[in-house]
Scaffold this active site. Sequence first.
Site, PDB file in Angstrom:
ATOM      1  N   GLU A  49       0.861  -1.173   0.000  1.00 15.69           N
ATOM      2  CA  GLU A  49       0.000   0.000   0.000  1.00 15.69           C
ATOM      3  C   GLU A  49       0.900   1.227   0.000  1.00 15.69           C
ATOM      4  O   GLU A  49       1.702   1.418   0.917  1.00 15.69           O
ATOM      5  CB  GLU A  49      -0.907   0.033   1.237  1.00 15.69           C
ATOM      6  CG  GLU A  49      -2.087  -0.900   1.160  1.00 15.69           C
ATOM      7  CD  GLU A  49      -3.005  -0.765   2.355  1.00 15.69           C
ATOM      8  OE1 GLU A  49      -2.844   0.184   3.144  1.00 15.69           O
ATOM      9  OE2 GLU A  49      -3.885  -1.621   2.515  1.00 15.69           O
ATOM     10  N   ASP A  60      -6.300   9.260   9.434  1.00 17.57           N
ATOM     11  CA  ASP A  60      -4.996   8.819   9.908  1.00 17.57           C
ATOM     12  C   ASP A  60      -4.624   9.465  11.228  1.00 17.57           C
ATOM     13  O   ASP A  60      -4.899  10.645  11.466  1.00 17.57           O
ATOM     14  CB  ASP A  60      -3.934   9.146   8.860  1.00 17.57           C
ATOM     15  CG  ASP A  60      -4.130   8.348   7.590  1.00 17.57           C
ATOM     16  OD1 ASP A  60      -4.131   7.113   7.690  1.00 17.57           O
ATOM     17  OD2 ASP A  60      -4.296   8.947   6.515  1.00 17.57           O
TER      18      ASP A  60
END
Length: 263
Positions: A49, A60
């Site tokens: 990823e 995040d």
Amino acid sequence: MTRIDDKFAALKAAGKKAFVAYVMAGDPDEEKALDIIKALPAAGVDIIELGIPFTDPMADGSTIQLAGQRALAAGMTLQKTLDMAAAFRAFDDTTPIVMMGYYNPIYSRGVDKFLVDAKAAGVDGLIVVDLPPEEDDELCIPAQAAGLNFIRLATPTTDAKRLPKVLTNTSGFVYYVSVNGVTGAAEASGDSVGPEVARIKSHTDLPVIVGFGVNTPEKAREIASIADGTVVGSAIVNQIAQGKSVEEVAAFVKTLADGAHSA
């Protein structure tokens, strides 16, 4: 069939679970980031990823946010992220690359141009965390028409009514977010993840990969044992943030991959 589909077919035939590693493109700089991703397949990573640096990464935690800030400060852009994918693809033609990020940079570039360029760079799939299924015409359906998997997130709050909608048009694999909240904020628990993975798998034949809150070889093994594989991001990014060498990062990743593969 994409490289992602081929990888899962090969893993299934071998009786192995998938280990997926997340790194931020351009962290801490373009050259070292490329060296790190080149080292990942030999460390046991099945799917990479590749994070797209963005100024406002809402899903995040601080670890990934700071990685994005370092990358942006070092001059990383979406074009350079695509260039990094292409440079890796010239080195490795089999390991799948999933670009993960937010829609704004893609929208700014233009969806049609982005998809052409991503495909040419050897990208295999996309995770775009701020595009819900209601916006599938925006990017998901065009991406799949271009031959890219569009991977969707399911979460602990994805209830029985919402899950079929989330799974519609999803391909490659389903990414189950094991904890409520942002990346790196809490540890995944096999006791809570197991029933959720079973629930998702009762609605789809796609592999279910579990991420968020996996940070040790033992945890990677535990989570992979109840899913089709696991993702580690923040723990790897922390190694990069600490200034570890490419070899040290790869050695750490190998412990996690070995954990997942022993499930």
